[in-house]
Design an enzyme around this catalytic site. Structure first.
Site, PDB file in Angstrom:
ATOM      1  N   TYR A 224     -23.222 -15.509 -36.325  1.00  0.00           N
ATOM      2  CA  TYR A 224     -23.025 -14.390 -37.250  1.00  0.00           C
ATOM      3  C   TYR A 224     -22.922 -14.891 -38.692  1.00  0.00           C
ATOM      4  CZ  TYR A 224     -20.656 -10.379 -39.417  1.00  0.00           C
ATOM      5  OH  TYR A 224     -20.297  -9.340 -40.240  1.00  0.00           O
TER       6      TYR A 224
ATOM      7  N   SER B  14     -20.260 -10.306 -45.325  1.00  0.00           N
ATOM      8  CA  SER B  14     -19.035 -10.738 -44.655  1.00  0.00           C
ATOM      9  C   SER B  14     -18.553 -12.046 -45.255  1.00  0.00           C
ATOM     10  CB  SER B  14     -19.289 -10.931 -43.161  1.00  0.00           C
ATOM     11  OG  SER B  14     -18.196 -11.594 -42.540  1.00  0.00           O
TER      12      SER B  14
END
Length: 390
Positions: free
Chosen positions: A215, A202
């Site tokens: 995250y 990501s």
């Protein structure tokens, strides 16, 4: 002797240099007041890059005889990847958390007998080892051509101070340690086949997205591990690629109930003093912004699936792939623009918060009242001085 696709690539570099040079000239000449034209120039350059790379890519490798192991196939990228690879003729090993869930049943119903479903929680070492044994038994003397590390989770959301330690540990356990466990376990099979490792990461692992500290930290650890692995496996002939997708509707992204439960759990778990400093309305706004961002995410997963296939079959796969619109431009701004500008761009792009934490709002109100009081005192003192002079 140069390959057939080398010359056009150098032509691309020359053209891109002209575009970027012109953009930088505009920056210096206008002192950053031409943001829209600049974005247009860079967007055109990114489109030109994609078009040239697509046209100049060499022929792909054959599919026949190749086996690929894909994690996290219950839904999203993993499920779509398993279907696509099966349709192309790969032998696919697809992991799911629950063999009786809708995602697993859909794969069983729609895919060929060349797809094997395995129930695997990648955070459980015994299940990982059992999956390895099952895969070896199916492959026989062959090695494993590809490992697609897709399984991941985004636990909760919010400011770094508000994120629970269990959220940080939960993200690290799945996104980093789980992927690490799978990769280490299957590396002997991948080295045997001189195969591929493709990891779905990501942009949050490279850039400081607001409210995604837990995250993002897990993906940052994953990115560094993957980059290190790329260098170490080069002598073995194993190619390692990282895919960085833009915003897509996957997993729990569009599950309203899930986000409401996460929000409720966070409110109940915070210390009263911390909840007072930030305010429930501040945290509710964050939840609503996340839900709005999820609703606007792209439901078409095909750009990411196409990129995974490309990384598996390209004779010379790239170290990093940007999958989806705007990612290349985002990384360009992050790398080459001043931090203050790239940070502002990221905040405007992702979380457009209007509320400040409650304690800061109170402080701002106090400072404003104090300022008004001081101004009144200054006015009174000035009037007194005038009277004295008279």
């Amino acid at each position: 002797m140069m390959d057939d696709y080398t010359l056009p690539f150098w032509i691309y570099l020359v053209v891109l240099s002209v575009f970027v040079g012109g953009a930088m000239k505009k920056i210096l000449a206008s002192h950053l007041t031409t943001a829209p034209p600049l974005v247009a120039w860079l967007g055109l350059a990114c489109c030109l890059y994609s078009a040239v790379r697509t046209r100049t890519s060499p022929a792909t490798l054959p599919v026949r005889g190749k086996a690929v192991f894909v994690t996290g196939c219950d839904s999203g990228f993993g499920k779509a990847t398993a279907k696509q690879l099966d349709a192309m003729g790969f032998e696919v090993f697809a992991t799911v958390l629950d063999l009786s869930a809708d995602g697993a049943r859909d794969l069983q119903r729609t895919c060929s007998t060349h797809l094997t479903l395995l129930q695997v929680d990648i955070t459980q070492p015994q299940q990982v080892q059992q999956a390895l044994l099952d895969t070896k038994a199916k492959l026989g003397p062959r090695g494993l051509w590809g490992l697609v590390n897709n399984a991941g989770v985004c636990v909760n959301f919010g400011d770094a101070e508000l994120s629970l330690m269990s959220n940080y540990r939960g993200c690290m356990e799945v996104n980093f340690f789980g992927t690490l466990s799978i990769t280490k376990s299957f590396l002997p099979l991948l080295r045997q086949a001189r195969g591929r490792i493709v990891t779905i990461s990501s942009p949050a692992g490279d850039q400081p997205f607001p409210c995604l500290a837990a995250y993002g930290a897990s993906k940052a650890a994953l990115n560094l591990f993957t980059d290190t692995l790329r260098h170490e496996l080069e002598p073995w002939g194993v190619h390692v690629s990282t895919i960085l997708p833009s915003s897509y509707k996957t997993g729990q992204a569009s599950n309203h109930t899930y986000w409401e439960q996460q929000h409720k759990q966070l409110l109940q778990s915070l210390a009263p003093a911390l909840l007072e400093d930030y305010g429930e309305d501040y945290m509710t706004e964050t939840k609503e912004l996340f839900q709005s961002h999820a609703r606007q995410a792209n439901p078409d997963l095909s750009p990411v699936i196409h990129t995974i296939v490309q990384a598996l079959l390209s004779p010379q796969p790239q170290a990093r792939y940007f999958a989806g619109p705007g990612i290349g431009l985002m990384y360009f701004i992050h790398r080459y623009f001043p931090f203050s500008l790239s940070n502002r761009f990221l905040q405007k792009l992702f979380m457009k918060k209007k509320l400040m934490p409650r304690a800061l709002r109170k402080q701002s109100g106090f400072d404003l009242n104090l300022g008004l009081h001081n101004n009144n005192n200054n006015t009174d003192n000035a009037e007194e001085e005038k009277l004295k002079q008279l």
